[in-house]
Each structure stands twice: as structure tokens, then as C-alpha cells.
Enzyme design. Structure first.
Site, PDB file in Angstrom:
ATOM      1  N   ARG A  46      68.543  35.691  55.511  1.00  0.00           N
ATOM      2  CA  ARG A  46      67.139  35.815  55.934  1.00  0.00           C
ATOM      3  C   ARG A  46      66.841  34.755  56.998  1.00  0.00           C
ATOM      4  O   ARG A  46      66.044  34.980  57.907  1.00  0.00           O
ATOM      5  CB  ARG A  46      66.184  35.682  54.744  1.00  0.00           C
ATOM      6  CG  ARG A  46      64.723  35.689  55.168  1.00  0.00           C
ATOM      7  CD  ARG A  46      63.702  36.079  54.087  1.00  0.00           C
ATOM      8  NE  ARG A  46      64.042  35.732  52.741  1.00  0.00           N
ATOM      9  CZ  ARG A  46      63.987  34.494  52.219  1.00  0.00           C
ATOM     10  NH1 ARG A  46      63.578  33.485  52.962  1.00  0.00           N
ATOM     11  NH2 ARG A  46      64.341  34.260  50.982  1.00  0.00           N
ATOM     12  N   TYR A  98      47.523  49.847  71.146  1.00  0.00           N
ATOM     13  CA  TYR A  98      48.338  50.610  70.203  1.00  0.00           C
ATOM     14  C   TYR A  98      47.613  50.739  68.856  1.00  0.00           C
ATOM     15  O   TYR A  98      47.132  49.736  68.314  1.00  0.00           O
ATOM     16  CB  TYR A  98      49.688  49.898  70.033  1.00  0.00           C
ATOM     17  CG  TYR A  98      50.588  50.521  69.020  1.00  0.00           C
ATOM     18  CD1 TYR A  98      51.165  51.761  69.260  1.00  0.00           C
ATOM     19  CD2 TYR A  98      50.858  49.894  67.810  1.00  0.00           C
ATOM     20  CE1 TYR A  98      51.995  52.347  68.318  1.00  0.00           C
ATOM     21  CE2 TYR A  98      51.692  50.467  66.869  1.00  0.00           C
ATOM     22  CZ  TYR A  98      52.253  51.695  67.128  1.00  0.00           C
ATOM     23  OH  TYR A  98      53.073  52.275  66.197  1.00  0.00           O
ATOM     24  N   ASP A 170      51.774  42.186  74.632  1.00  0.00           N
ATOM     25  CA  ASP A 170      52.606  43.275  74.122  1.00  0.00           C
ATOM     26  C   ASP A 170      53.190  43.984  75.341  1.00  0.00           C
ATOM     27  O   ASP A 170      52.493  44.703  76.056  1.00  0.00           O
ATOM     28  CB  ASP A 170      51.746  44.223  73.276  1.00  0.00           C
ATOM     29  CG  ASP A 170      52.554  45.395  72.706  1.00  0.00           C
ATOM     30  OD1 ASP A 170      53.642  45.685  73.226  1.00  0.00           O
ATOM     31  OD2 ASP A 170      52.067  46.036  71.757  1.00  0.00           O
ATOM     32  N   LYS A 195      61.346  50.954  71.072  1.00  0.00           N
ATOM     33  CA  LYS A 195      61.070  51.810  72.217  1.00  0.00           C
ATOM     34  C   LYS A 195      62.142  51.625  73.299  1.00  0.00           C
ATOM     35  O   LYS A 195      63.278  51.972  73.088  1.00  0.00           O
ATOM     36  CB  LYS A 195      59.649  51.534  72.725  1.00  0.00           C
ATOM     37  CG  LYS A 195      58.592  51.412  71.599  1.00  0.00           C
ATOM     38  CD  LYS A 195      58.394  52.683  70.802  1.00  0.00           C
ATOM     39  CE  LYS A 195      57.593  52.491  69.514  1.00  0.00           C
ATOM     40  NZ  LYS A 195      56.308  51.813  69.648  1.00  0.00           N
TER      41      LYS A 195
END
Ligand code: PLP
Length: 379
Positions: A46, A98, A170, A195
Site C-alpha cells: 500500500r 465532470y 483536472d 482516459k
């Protein structure tokens, strides 16, 4: 180093144990230590993983930043930025961003006492007027989703600096190939790597890139404390995707330009949203801060109804009806009933997202085939 070279070599060192040219997928949860605390810099996956480390290095390089951090999704990356804040803090953000970001802000973080101002970010004066002592973050998305509005990153960055507010951009729609917000003065760049960076519609991932070491420490602490880390297989897929980002983006841009102009000349189309039209409000800024205009296009139909939009959506064959964007294959989407369905109708219309608004993610297929497909559906 030029972009094409950088994208191929970013983060890619031959594996020291074998010489493997591709970064191995280190599918392990833990690492053996020589003695308690004596180890090779890896303790528990992690906190550290070599495949993720290579990708985080690549993220930093492709955005011209010092540090990159990978997250299990774009939303998880955004969520980690929000965890820098405290109750009573205020955030300024766009009113056409978004849908998932909007949902995170309104449904999760408002509950924790954070105040959001959803505004038109095209006006820098609007932004500055809202800044007070509680303002800690400006969240900018450009081009915006789905209306392709352009925010002047350098202008917003200079206001953010003046008032000591963090600016996070973003950069998902533009990708690092078209725009590098850190170079324009932003503090953090966020991507949904799902994306364009992944590019093949086969992975969910997000990232943050920054230059400031203290900010990196805070965000790394959040990454390991909250645990929204991507698995090594997913890191491998994005590392591979980045190697062809420049070639894919060139074609996305070429196809996007042809289709945007074709739509504008179509009699059944009322309006086309694409940042490369010279006669639109955001063009000068887009031209200044972007290297090209990308393959994301939205348009409204003359017959502005949900029914007509749905008819078009179900008539294309190459453009698949799906959420998401940025993959090699073309997608078509209806914001009102899909990506932006969580925004109340009244608010949606007020923000310019009409009933018939359709969004395209133009892929890298042959553009003539794509136009034939749209012609059949739109008329
Ligand atoms: C998809 C997307 C996100 C969210 O990313 P996920 O990887 O789906 O969590 C955030 N911003 C934009 C602009 C997006 O397109």
C-alpha cells in the site's frame, strides 16, 4: 527531451534483476526485510510498489513535474486532494465540470463542512471576488466537460498565488500532450488516467502531479493512509499506454478537427462545442495554453429533445454508446441521461447542458468511416 522520446522512456529503467526492458508487474503485498526496518525501501505494497513507482516517475515526467502519485481512480485522486482541506474551508470550482467530481463535492464533502462555490470559471474576476480567508482550493477543469469551455490557467494561477490558494487542474480532457498546467503555474495536476493516458479503455486509474515537496509529502501521506492505490497490473497498463500517447493524440486531434467542422456544416446540428473554432470565446486562451484541440466534441441538435438525442445515440455503429472517453475507439454519450444525470435538471439546463446535447470522444479509427457513421445517425 522532446515529447515523443519522453513518453517512450519516462519511468522506464530496465529491471535490475533481469534486464527486462518492460517494467515487471510486481504482484506482491509485502517485502522481506533483512532485520526490522532494514529493507530495500519497500515494506508493504500500500505504501510502495516498484511497478507503481515507475509509473509515478512517468507521471511526473510527462507533466513536467517533480513528483507523481498514482491512485485507484481519477475520483480517488480528486478525493485525496479534498483531504488536504478542513471543515470551514472554501473551494472555488466550475459549474460545468465532470459529474463525478460534482457528486463528490456536493454529496460527500459538503457534509463535512466544506463550502463550494460553483461558478463560471471563464471570468477571472468572478473567481477573485469569491476569495476570502477560508478559501483554500481552486479546482479548475479545462476544457470543461462537456461544454469545452476554456479556463485561462495562467491567469487563475496568478490569482491563486497572490491569495495563497492551491490551484488544482483536472487535465483529463487535454492530456499532458496538449497542455501542461504546472508550467502555467498550477500547484497540482490531476488526471483520470482511465482516459487518454491508459488510452485503451481497459483500466481505471487516477494520478496527481506536483512540484512542491511539502505538498507531495501531504498527498503521499493521504495516499498511504486512505489506501486508494492502484494495483501493479493496472500500473503496467498505464505505463504501456503512455508510450503511445503522442501518436494517439495526434490522430485524436486530426480526427477531432475534421469531425468538428463536419458537424458545424450539418443542417440538423444547432451548435458544436470544440475549442479549436477560431470564432469562439475561449479560442485565444486555448491557442495560448494548448498544443492542439483534441478529440472531445459536444453538439446540440436542432430538434432539441431527449427523444431525438436518444434516436441519434442508438443509430451509430462505430461510435459506441458508453460513458468514458480517451480510448482508441470512438464513443458517443448523452450527458443529460448518463455522465451528468446526477445534476438536477433545472441546474443542468441553467448551466447550458441542453436535452439534446451529445458528447463524442473521437477515437483514432479512419475519419471517413467515422463521418459516414455520424451521417447515417444525424442525417
Ligand atoms: C473520468 C473523469 C474523472 C474521474 O475519473 P475516474 O477514473 O473515472 O475515477 C474526472 N475528471 C474528468 C474530466 C473525467 O473525465
Amino acid at each position: 527531451m522532446k515529447i515523443a522520446t519522453k513518453y517512450i522512456h519516462a519511468g522506464a529503467e530496465p529491471d535490475p534483476s533481469t534486464g527486462a526492458i518492460m517494467t515487471p508487474i510486481f504482484q506482491t503485498s509485502t517485502y522481506v526485510q533483512q532485520a526490522p526496518g532494514v529493507n530495500k525501501g519497500y515494506e508493504y505494497a500500500r505504501s510502495q510498489n516498484p511497478t507503481r513507482k515507475a509509473l509515478e516517475e512517468a507521471y511526473a515526467q510527462i507533466e513536467n513535474g517533480k513528483f507523481g502519485l498514482a491512485f485507484s481512480s481519477g475520483v480517488a485522486a480528486t478525493d485525496s486532494v479534498m483531504k488536504l482541506l478542513q471543515p470551514g474551508n472554501e473551494v472555488i470550482c466550475g459549474n460545468d465540470m465532470y459529474g463525478g467530481t460534482y457528486r463528490l463535492f456536493t454529496k460527500i464533502y459538503e457534509k463535512f463542512g466544506i463550502k463550494f462555490h460553483y461558478i463560471n470559471m471563464q471570468s477571472v474576476t468572478n473567481i477573485e471576488a469569491l476569495i476570502n480567508n477560508n478559501t483554500k482550493l481552486i479546482w479548475a477543469e479545462t476544457p470543461t466537460n462537456p461544454l469545452m469551455n476554456i479556463v485561462d490557467i495562467a491567469a487563475v494561477a496568478s490569482i491563486a498565488k497572490k491569495h495563497n490558494v492551491i490551484l488544482c487542474v483536472d487535465n483529463t480532457f487535454a492530456s499532458p500532450y496538449l497542455q501542461n498546467p504546472l508550467n502555467l503555474g498550477a500547484d497540482i495536476v490531476m488526471h483520470s488516467a482511465t482516459k487518454y493516458l491508459g488510452g485503451h479503455s481497459d483500466v481505471i486509474q487516477g494520478c496527481l502531479i506536483m512540484n512542491d515537496a511539502a505538498l507531495r509529502e501531504q498527498l503521499y501521506f493521504i495516499q498511504k493512509s486512505c489506501g486508494a492505490v492502484p494495483g501493479p497490473q493496472d500500473c503496467f497498463l498505464v505505463l504501456r499506454g503512455i508510450k503511445t500517447l503522442h501518436v494517439r493524440m495526434q490522430r485524436h486531434c486530426e480526427n477531432g478537427e475534421k469531425i468538428a467542422h463536419w458537424l458545424r456544416n450539418n443542417n440538423n446540428v444547432a451548435k458544436v462545442y470544440w475549442p479549436g473554432f477560431e470564432d469562439i470565446a475561449g479560442y485565444a486562451v486555448a491557442k495560448k495554453q494548448m498544443r492542439g484541440f483534441g478529440g472531445m466534441i459536444s453538439f446540440e441538435l436542432k430538434n432539441d429533445s431527449v427523444e431525438e438525442a436518444k434516436r441519434v445515440l442508438s443509430s451509430t455503429h462505430l461510435f459506441s454508446l458508453a460513458e468514458s472517453l480517451g480510448g482508441v475507439e470512438s464513443l458517443i454519450n448523452h450527458p443529460a441521461s448518463m455522465t451528468h444525470a446526477s445534476i438536477p435538471k433545472e441546474e443542468r439546463i441553467k448551466n447550458g447542458l441542453s436535452d439534446s446535447l451529445i458528447r463524442l470522444s473521437v477515437g483514432i479509427e479512419d475519419v471517413d468511416d467515422l463521418i459516414t457513421d455520424l451521417q447515417r445517425a444525424i442525417g
